[in-house]
Each structure stands twice: as C-alpha cells, then as structure tokens.
Design a protein around this motif. Structure first.
Motif, PDB file in Angstrom:
ATOM      1  N   TRP A 209     -13.810   0.661 -12.745  1.00 37.33           N
ATOM      2  CA  TRP A 209     -12.563   0.765 -11.994  1.00 37.33           C
ATOM      3  C   TRP A 209     -11.370   0.359 -12.869  1.00 37.33           C
ATOM      4  O   TRP A 209     -10.366   1.069 -12.942  1.00 37.33           O
ATOM      5  CB  TRP A 209     -12.618  -0.141 -10.753  1.00 37.33           C
ATOM      6  CG  TRP A 209     -11.320  -0.195 -10.021  1.00 37.33           C
ATOM      7  CD1 TRP A 209     -10.756   0.822  -9.287  1.00 37.33           C
ATOM      8  CD2 TRP A 209     -10.412  -1.295  -9.945  1.00 37.33           C
ATOM      9  NE1 TRP A 209      -9.548   0.404  -8.774  1.00 37.33           N
ATOM     10  CE2 TRP A 209      -9.316  -0.877  -9.157  1.00 37.33           C
ATOM     11  CE3 TRP A 209     -10.416  -2.586 -10.460  1.00 37.33           C
ATOM     12  CZ2 TRP A 209      -8.236  -1.716  -8.882  1.00 37.33           C
ATOM     13  CZ3 TRP A 209      -9.346  -3.417 -10.189  1.00 37.33           C
ATOM     14  CH2 TRP A 209      -8.278  -2.987  -9.401  1.00 37.33           C
TER      15      TRP A 209
ATOM     16  N   GLU B 235     -16.395   2.390  -2.349  1.00 38.98           N
ATOM     17  CA  GLU B 235     -15.466   3.133  -1.490  1.00 38.98           C
ATOM     18  C   GLU B 235     -14.073   2.502  -1.552  1.00 38.98           C
ATOM     19  O   GLU B 235     -13.066   3.201  -1.663  1.00 38.98           O
ATOM     20  CB  GLU B 235     -15.989   3.147  -0.052  1.00 38.98           C
ATOM     21  CG  GLU B 235     -15.286   4.146   0.837  1.00 38.98           C
ATOM     22  CD  GLU B 235     -15.955   4.224   2.211  1.00 38.98           C
ATOM     23  OE1 GLU B 235     -15.529   5.042   3.029  1.00 38.98           O
ATOM     24  OE2 GLU B 235     -16.905   3.440   2.464  1.00 38.98           O
ATOM     25  N   GLN B 236     -14.023   1.171  -1.485  1.00 38.92           N
ATOM     26  CA  GLN B 236     -12.719   0.509  -1.550  1.00 38.92           C
ATOM     27  C   GLN B 236     -12.042   0.761  -2.897  1.00 38.92           C
ATOM     28  O   GLN B 236     -10.856   1.104  -2.954  1.00 38.92           O
ATOM     29  CB  GLN B 236     -12.865  -1.003  -1.332  1.00 38.92           C
ATOM     30  CG  GLN B 236     -11.504  -1.718  -1.304  1.00 38.92           C
ATOM     31  CD  GLN B 236     -11.614  -3.231  -1.207  1.00 38.92           C
ATOM     32  OE1 GLN B 236     -12.438  -3.850  -1.872  1.00 38.92           O
ATOM     33  NE2 GLN B 236     -10.777  -3.820  -0.378  1.00 38.92           N
TER      34      GLN B 236
ATOM     35  N   THR C  24       0.826  -1.200   0.000  1.00 37.82           N
ATOM     36  CA  THR C  24       0.000   0.000   0.000  1.00 37.82           C
ATOM     37  C   THR C  24       0.867   1.260   0.000  1.00 37.82           C
ATOM     38  O   THR C  24       0.576   2.228  -0.697  1.00 37.82           O
ATOM     39  CB  THR C  24      -0.919  -0.012   1.230  1.00 37.82           C
ATOM     40  OG1 THR C  24      -1.706  -1.206   1.177  1.00 37.82           O
ATOM     41  CG2 THR C  24      -1.818   1.193   1.259  1.00 37.82           C
TER      42      THR C  24
ATOM     43  N   GLU D 218     -11.520  -8.767   6.477  1.00 39.71           N
ATOM     44  CA  GLU D 218     -12.469  -7.661   6.379  1.00 39.71           C
ATOM     45  C   GLU D 218     -13.877  -8.186   6.106  1.00 39.71           C
ATOM     46  O   GLU D 218     -14.854  -7.729   6.676  1.00 39.71           O
ATOM     47  CB  GLU D 218     -12.024  -6.724   5.264  1.00 39.71           C
ATOM     48  CG  GLU D 218     -12.694  -5.368   5.297  1.00 39.71           C
ATOM     49  CD  GLU D 218     -12.078  -4.458   4.244  1.00 39.71           C
ATOM     50  OE1 GLU D 218     -12.794  -4.069   3.329  1.00 39.71           O
ATOM     51  OE2 GLU D 218     -10.863  -4.169   4.354  1.00 39.71           O
TER      52      GLU D 218
ATOM     53  N   ALA E  15     -12.380   3.195  -4.900  1.00 36.85           N
ATOM     54  CA  ALA E  15     -11.995   4.599  -5.098  1.00 36.85           C
ATOM     55  C   ALA E  15     -10.845   5.008  -4.190  1.00 36.85           C
ATOM     56  O   ALA E  15     -10.319   6.122  -4.315  1.00 36.85           O
ATOM     57  CB  ALA E  15     -13.209   5.499  -4.850  1.00 36.85           C
ATOM     58  N   ASP E  16     -10.423   4.135  -3.283  1.00 41.22           N
ATOM     59  CA  ASP E  16      -9.378   4.458  -2.309  1.00 41.22           C
ATOM     60  C   ASP E  16      -7.993   4.337  -2.971  1.00 41.22           C
ATOM     61  O   ASP E  16      -7.628   3.262  -3.445  1.00 41.22           O
ATOM     62  CB  ASP E  16      -9.507   3.476  -1.135  1.00 41.22           C
ATOM     63  CG  ASP E  16      -8.453   3.721  -0.061  1.00 41.22           C
ATOM     64  OD1 ASP E  16      -7.522   4.518  -0.299  1.00 41.22           O
ATOM     65  OD2 ASP E  16      -8.564   3.100   1.010  1.00 41.22           O
ATOM     66  N   PRO E  17      -7.203   5.428  -3.007  1.00 41.04           N
ATOM     67  CA  PRO E  17      -5.890   5.367  -3.665  1.00 41.04           C
ATOM     68  C   PRO E  17      -4.976   4.302  -3.058  1.00 41.04           C
ATOM     69  O   PRO E  17      -4.146   3.723  -3.768  1.00 41.04           O
ATOM     70  CB  PRO E  17      -5.304   6.763  -3.425  1.00 41.04           C
ATOM     71  CG  PRO E  17      -6.468   7.639  -3.143  1.00 41.04           C
ATOM     72  CD  PRO E  17      -7.502   6.765  -2.481  1.00 41.04           C
ATOM     73  N   ALA E  18      -5.116   4.008  -1.763  1.00 41.60           N
ATOM     74  CA  ALA E  18      -4.278   2.981  -1.134  1.00 41.60           C
ATOM     75  C   ALA E  18      -4.594   1.601  -1.730  1.00 41.60           C
ATOM     76  O   ALA E  18      -3.704   0.802  -2.000  1.00 41.60           O
ATOM     77  CB  ALA E  18      -4.498   2.968   0.372  1.00 41.60           C
ATOM     78  N   PHE E  19      -5.879   1.343  -1.946  1.00 37.58           N
ATOM     79  CA  PHE E  19      -6.270   0.074  -2.573  1.00 37.58           C
ATOM     80  C   PHE E  19      -5.796   0.036  -4.021  1.00 37.58           C
ATOM     81  O   PHE E  19      -5.313  -0.986  -4.516  1.00 37.58           O
ATOM     82  CB  PHE E  19      -7.789  -0.107  -2.518  1.00 37.58           C
ATOM     83  CG  PHE E  19      -8.246  -1.342  -3.250  1.00 37.58           C
ATOM     84  CD1 PHE E  19      -8.173  -2.583  -2.648  1.00 37.58           C
ATOM     85  CD2 PHE E  19      -8.716  -1.263  -4.553  1.00 37.58           C
ATOM     86  CE1 PHE E  19      -8.568  -3.723  -3.332  1.00 37.58           C
ATOM     87  CE2 PHE E  19      -9.105  -2.394  -5.237  1.00 37.58           C
ATOM     88  CZ  PHE E  19      -9.033  -3.626  -4.624  1.00 37.58           C
ATOM     89  N   GLU E  20      -5.929   1.182  -4.678  1.00 37.49           N
ATOM     90  CA  GLU E  20      -5.523   1.309  -6.086  1.00 37.49           C
ATOM     91  C   GLU E  20      -4.100   0.807  -6.313  1.00 37.49           C
ATOM     92  O   GLU E  20      -3.825   0.081  -7.260  1.00 37.49           O
ATOM     93  CB  GLU E  20      -5.610   2.797  -6.459  1.00 37.49           C
ATOM     94  CG  GLU E  20      -5.198   3.151  -7.861  1.00 37.49           C
ATOM     95  CD  GLU E  20      -6.318   2.919  -8.847  1.00 37.49           C
ATOM     96  OE1 GLU E  20      -7.452   2.673  -8.422  1.00 37.49           O
ATOM     97  OE2 GLU E  20      -6.031   2.955 -10.059  1.00 37.49           O
TER      98      GLU E  20
ATOM     99  N   ASP F 138     -18.210   6.650  -7.020  1.00 36.22           N
ATOM    100  CA  ASP F 138     -18.615   7.264  -5.753  1.00 36.22           C
ATOM    101  C   ASP F 138     -19.951   6.665  -5.301  1.00 36.22           C
ATOM    102  O   ASP F 138     -20.484   5.755  -5.951  1.00 36.22           O
ATOM    103  CB  ASP F 138     -18.695   8.791  -5.899  1.00 36.22           C
ATOM    104  CG  ASP F 138     -19.562   9.196  -7.094  1.00 36.22           C
ATOM    105  OD1 ASP F 138     -20.428   8.389  -7.514  1.00 36.22           O
ATOM    106  OD2 ASP F 138     -19.372  10.305  -7.620  1.00 36.22           O
TER     107      ASP F 138
END
Lengths: 199, 199
Positions: free
Chosen positions: B174, B100-101, B30, B75, B103-108, B182
């Motif tokens: 995605w 939400e997951q 991440t 999770e 769109a999260d840059p960390a998940f990306e 969103d």
C-alpha cells in the motif's frame, strides 16, 4: 586541443557543483535532521550560492531527496544481488545490511523524513520507484527466479507477492517501531521467508 | 432531579461539540484530502467556532489524527479477532477487510497524510501505537497464541516477528505501490503466512 586548468569546462564545473550540493545535503541531513536543515546551510557547505541550488531544485525536499537517492544509488552500485546458489545465505546477505542501515540513528534522522515526503508527494514517489525501489525489486525478483529454476522455490510462486514478503516485515518494523531491528531479526526473517516461499 | 432540555449540561454539550468536530474532520479529510482541509472548514461544518477547536487541539494535524483514531476505534469496536479454530479462515477474515480499506480511494486520501504525520512526529506515533496499533497487534498475538496451543503453529514461534509478517507485506504494498491490493492478494498472503508460521 587540450584544455588547460585555467579554462575550466562549464559543464564539468556544473557537475562538480551539483555533486558538492548533493554531498552537503546528505551530510547535513544526517547531522542536523531534515527539519533543521536549510538551503542556506547546504549552499554554504557546498561553496555555492543559494540561487545555484534553486536553479536545479525547486525546494529543500527535492534536493534532500535527490541526495538520498544519489547516496543509495552509489552504495547499491549497480544493485547486484549475490547468487551463490545458496538462497538462505543470499537472502541473509541482502537483509542483514538492510537491517543495519535501518537501525543506524544517522539513517533514521533523514530516512523518516524522506519516507514521509514520498507519501505526501506522488511525484517523489514516482521518482523513488523509478530510481531506487524499482531496480531493487527487479534484481530481487531475478534472484528468486534463479532459485525457481534451481527448483528451490515453487514454479508458480507469485514474485510480486514474494518481494512484499522479503521487504515488507522489516520495513513495517522500522516504520512503526514494532520491535528491535538487528542481525538476529534479519536471520529469523530469512528462515520464515524460506518456509513461506518454498514449494 | 431530571434536567430539562432548556438547561443543557455543559459537559454533555462539550462532548457533543467534540464529536461533531471529529465527525466533520473525518468527513472533510475524506472529501477534500488532507492538504486542502482547513480548521475553518471543520469549524463551519461542525457548527462551532475556530477557537473551540483550538481549545482542544493544537493543530490541524492533531484534530485529523484524532478523528482518524476515533473512526478506526469505533469500527474496530473492541478489536476482537475471530477464533473459529480455523486459522486460515480467521486470517482471511482479518486481511480481506484490511485490503478492502487500503484499496478504498476515500481512505487513501487521508490514510497517506496520517501515515506521514506519524513518521514526522514522535508524539503522534506514540499515540497511534497506544490507541490503535498496540491493541491490534495484541489481539493478533492472542489469536496466534491460541493457534500455538492448538498445535497449528510452532511452539517457539516468535510472535513479534509473526505480526510483522501478517501486516508488513500488505502495508508495504500500500505504502510504496508495489502491486494491486485486492481479495486475491489477501488470500494468497494468508497461504504464504501459514507456510511461514507452521511448525
């Protein structure tokens, strides 16, 4: 003044080499799969030197990707979707060949590699979007807009969401192997889409 | 007989090391992204030797993939989908956190690498399907079956096609970046899904 065949135009010769390289890359990717493909093999089949390939493309990934785009651009040939007025028939004419391509083992061998390259390299994704995906989604939105004007789809339909619905489920099934891909699936998907998109 | 802390159980110590490695791999993937991640960095943060990692995993791809599965298994925690009787609300409760997951840059940073690995390696795809995708699709089909019994969905609904419709468009958006992800998109998708799936 007319050129004779003994004094070839360098630009034309370059274009012929470029086409030969793209054709060789597409053929070999289909025959061998992406992993076993080498620049040497492409050069040998195209009848050019390795340096000619490296002059125009930085890597194996780049030339195979270009070959894939060129093949699909030609096949799509201007990317006109049919507009017969019958939205169900036109969507079937769109999704049946798409299903056929995705179910083809020859496409499978190179399609997955291309799809992975696109995800790992933002530059390739941009090029894929500019040259193939963008035009495809645009003509798809145009066809849906025409159906809106004909009163077959809701006036306030979100066309960006609609194209995700048109292509997303088939793409998901192909990418993750959630089930068989065939004409019956394409037809059932069109039925579901029409229910989702109608007013 | 009770063990003292000075005579640790080797099995327990192994499990602790394994967990430390998976946690370190998930954190570093991440923080750094997949390309910059190294086995050395994972070993250093987990407080183990490189050889300990190579004893259990053949490659960087394998350990990062395992870390990703472990994180998502935890999770999902048994993967119970809500069944309140209100199908629209339950589908929103499913797709909003998914959006939400994604769109999260960390998940990306790690999600795209994992997704590409899965496409390039049939063994990883099988494991992903067995440990994460399969259970997710199964509970999704269960929730849709319950709605069928309640008369909210057509009795002859093809549940395999239905799950492609539930997850495919969001996944497509995605993966290929066809538009923003969103809560509004998740909600609009639920509305379209209900129209597609209702009798």
């Amino acid at each position: 003044m007319a050129r004779t065949s003994s004094t070839p135009d360098p630009a034309r010769r370059n274009e012929r080499s470029r086409q030969a390289i793209l054709t060789a890359a597409a053929e070999l990717a289909t025959e061998l799969g992406y992993a076993k493909l080498t620049i040497e093999a492409i050069a040998a089949r195209a009848g050019v030197g390795k340096q000619t390939i490296y002059r125009w493309w930085p890597s194996k990934g780049a030339v195979v990707f270009d070959a894939f785009l060129a093949a699909n651009e030609n096949e799509a040939g201007g990317l006109d979707l049919p507009d017969t007025g019958d939205l169900a028939a036109d969507l079937r004419a769109l999704l049946r060949p798409a299903a056929e391509q995705l179910a083809d083992p020859a496409f499978e061998r190179v399609g997955r590699a291309i799809s992975a390259e696109i995800q790992l390299d933002p530059t390739l994704l941009r090029e894929y979007r500019a040259r193939l995906l963008g035009p495809l989604l645009e003509v798809t939105r145009d066809r849906l807009r025409s159906a809106q004007r004909a009163g077959q789809l809701a006036e306030d339909l979100d066309l960006d969401l609609a194209v995700d619905l048109v292509y997303g489920p088939l793409h998901y099934r192909w990418l993750l192997g959630t089930g068989p891909i065939d004409q019956a699936y394409a037809d059932a998907m069109v039925e579901a889409l029409l229910r989702a998109l109608r007013p």
